[in-house]
Scaffold this motif. Structure first.
Motif, short mmCIF file in Angstrom:
data_model
loop_
_atom_site.label_atom_id
_atom_site.label_comp_id
_atom_site.label_asym_id
_atom_site.label_seq_id
_atom_site.Cartn_x
_atom_site.Cartn_y
_atom_site.Cartn_z
N ASP A 19 55.37 -41.49 58.75
CA ASP A 19 54.10 -42.27 58.46
C ASP A 19 54.13 -43.41 57.59
OD1 ASP A 19 52.95 -41.29 61.01
OD2 ASP A 19 52.04 -39.56 59.76
N ILE A 20 54.74 -42.86 56.45
CA ILE A 20 54.87 -43.70 55.21
C ILE A 20 55.69 -45.21 55.58
CG2 ILE A 20 55.55 -43.81 52.89
CD1 ILE A 20 54.70 -40.74 52.64
N PHE A 21 57.06 -44.67 56.20
CA PHE A 21 57.89 -45.78 56.51
C PHE A 21 57.25 -46.58 57.54
CE2 PHE A 21 60.78 -47.17 59.84
CZ PHE A 21 61.75 -47.97 58.93
N ASP A 22 56.50 -46.27 58.42
CA ASP A 22 55.70 -46.98 59.34
C ASP A 22 54.91 -48.13 58.76
OD1 ASP A 22 55.94 -47.57 62.17
OD2 ASP A 22 54.16 -46.26 62.80
N LEU A 23 54.07 -47.39 57.80
CA LEU A 23 53.15 -48.11 57.02
C LEU A 23 53.92 -49.40 56.43
CD1 LEU A 23 50.35 -49.09 55.77
CD2 LEU A 23 50.90 -47.44 53.98
N VAL A 24 54.99 -49.11 55.77
CA VAL A 24 55.94 -50.03 54.91
C VAL A 24 56.09 -51.19 55.88
CG1 VAL A 24 57.89 -50.28 53.55
CG2 VAL A 24 56.18 -48.46 52.90
N MET A 25 56.81 -50.74 57.14
CA MET A 25 57.27 -51.43 57.91
C MET A 25 56.37 -52.60 58.59
SD MET A 25 59.27 -50.83 61.32
CE MET A 25 58.07 -50.53 62.25
N HIS A 26 55.18 -52.07 58.84
CA HIS A 26 54.23 -52.88 59.59
C HIS A 26 53.70 -53.75 58.41
CE1 HIS A 26 54.59 -51.76 63.67
NE2 HIS A 26 54.84 -50.42 63.21
N ALA A 27 53.52 -53.48 57.28
CA ALA A 27 52.69 -54.03 56.23
C ALA A 27 53.63 -54.86 55.33
CB ALA A 27 51.98 -53.15 55.38
N SER A 28 54.90 -55.11 55.56
CA SER A 28 55.72 -55.72 54.58
C SER A 28 55.67 -57.21 54.98
CB SER A 28 57.34 -55.34 54.74
OG SER A 28 57.60 -55.40 56.14
N VAL A 29 55.86 -57.72 56.24
CA VAL A 29 55.66 -59.18 56.44
C VAL A 29 54.24 -59.72 56.29
CG1 VAL A 29 56.18 -60.76 58.35
CG2 VAL A 29 57.69 -58.90 57.95
N PRO A 30 53.26 -58.99 56.76
CA PRO A 30 51.87 -59.51 56.41
C PRO A 30 51.71 -59.75 54.82
CG PRO A 30 51.53 -57.63 58.02
CD PRO A 30 53.03 -57.99 57.80
N LEU A 31 52.37 -58.77 53.82
CA LEU A 31 52.25 -58.85 52.46
C LEU A 31 52.96 -59.93 52.08
CD1 LEU A 31 52.34 -55.18 51.36
CD2 LEU A 31 50.55 -56.64 51.31
N LEU A 32 53.96 -60.09 52.61
CA LEU A 32 54.90 -61.50 52.36
C LEU A 32 54.27 -62.46 52.41
CD1 LEU A 32 57.79 -61.97 51.20
CD2 LEU A 32 58.84 -61.86 53.65
N LEU A 33 53.58 -62.72 53.56
CA LEU A 33 52.99 -64.08 54.01
C LEU A 33 51.89 -63.99 52.98
CD1 LEU A 33 52.01 -66.33 56.11
CD2 LEU A 33 50.87 -64.64 57.24
N ALA A 34 51.09 -63.16 52.67
CA ALA A 34 50.20 -63.17 51.79
C ALA A 34 50.62 -63.86 50.20
CB ALA A 34 49.11 -61.74 51.48
N VAL A 35 51.68 -63.16 50.04
CA VAL A 35 52.18 -63.78 48.66
C VAL A 35 52.90 -65.12 48.75
CG1 VAL A 35 54.37 -63.48 47.20
CG2 VAL A 35 53.36 -61.44 48.00
N ARG A 36 53.24 -65.47 49.74
CA ARG A 36 53.44 -66.96 50.19
C ARG A 36 52.36 -67.70 50.10
NH1 ARG A 36 56.80 -70.31 53.38
NH2 ARG A 36 56.33 -72.40 52.60
N LEU A 37 51.32 -67.41 50.57
CA LEU A 37 49.92 -68.15 50.82
C LEU A 37 49.45 -68.32 49.22
CD1 LEU A 37 48.55 -67.20 54.07
CD2 LEU A 37 49.60 -69.32 53.44
N ILE A 38 49.58 -67.14 48.63
CA ILE A 38 48.93 -67.42 47.13
C ILE A 38 49.68 -68.16 46.19
CG2 ILE A 38 48.77 -65.99 45.10
CD1 ILE A 38 47.88 -63.63 46.99
N ARG A 39 51.11 -68.28 46.49
CA ARG A 39 51.82 -69.03 45.71
C ARG A 39 51.64 -70.61 46.00
NH1 ARG A 39 56.32 -67.32 43.05
NH2 ARG A 39 57.64 -69.22 43.56
N MET A 40 51.46 -70.71 47.36
CA MET A 40 51.17 -72.13 47.72
C MET A 40 49.87 -72.60 47.25
SD MET A 40 52.29 -71.99 51.70
CE MET A 40 51.21 -73.71 52.06
N ALA A 41 48.76 -71.65 47.04
CA ALA A 41 47.35 -71.97 46.53
C ALA A 41 47.57 -72.24 44.99
CB ALA A 41 46.64 -71.10 46.98
N ARG A 42 48.41 -71.64 44.43
CA ARG A 42 48.56 -71.70 43.00
C ARG A 42 49.18 -72.90 42.55
NH1 ARG A 42 49.28 -65.69 40.58
NH2 ARG A 42 47.05 -65.00 40.93
N SER A 43 50.11 -73.29 43.24
CA SER A 43 51.14 -74.51 42.88
C SER A 43 50.37 -75.86 43.37
CB SER A 43 52.63 -74.43 43.54
OG SER A 43 52.48 -74.40 44.75
#
Length: 79
Positions: A47-71
């Protein structure tokens, strides 16, 4: 963290939707695992692996959008 800026935004959005919503029925795994985390029942390694797998790309997208907004960068046609 500049490697995040090199990932095409369109690809990140599509991948985040695909992994975040899969499987759609009966309920997306990401939502199910987040509920388990909130309830304190997320304890099995699969279940922990499943959470990490399914949340990894949405979190990466969030980081990308935050970096774009800040720059101050706005996505263009090739983003």
């Amino acid at each position: 963290m500049q490697w995040i800026d090199k990932i095409p935004l369109t690809a990140l959005v599509i991948a985040a939707l695909a992994l975040g919503l899969a499987p759609l029925m009966p309920e997306p795994h990401l939502w199910q695992k987040l509920r388990m985390l909130a309830n304190g029942t997320l304890s099995r390694p699969i279940d922990i692996f499943d959470l990490v797998m399914h949340a990894s790309v949405p979190l990466l997208l969030a980081v990308r959008l935050i970096r774009m907004a800040r720059s101050g960068n706005k996505p263009g046609p090739s983003a």
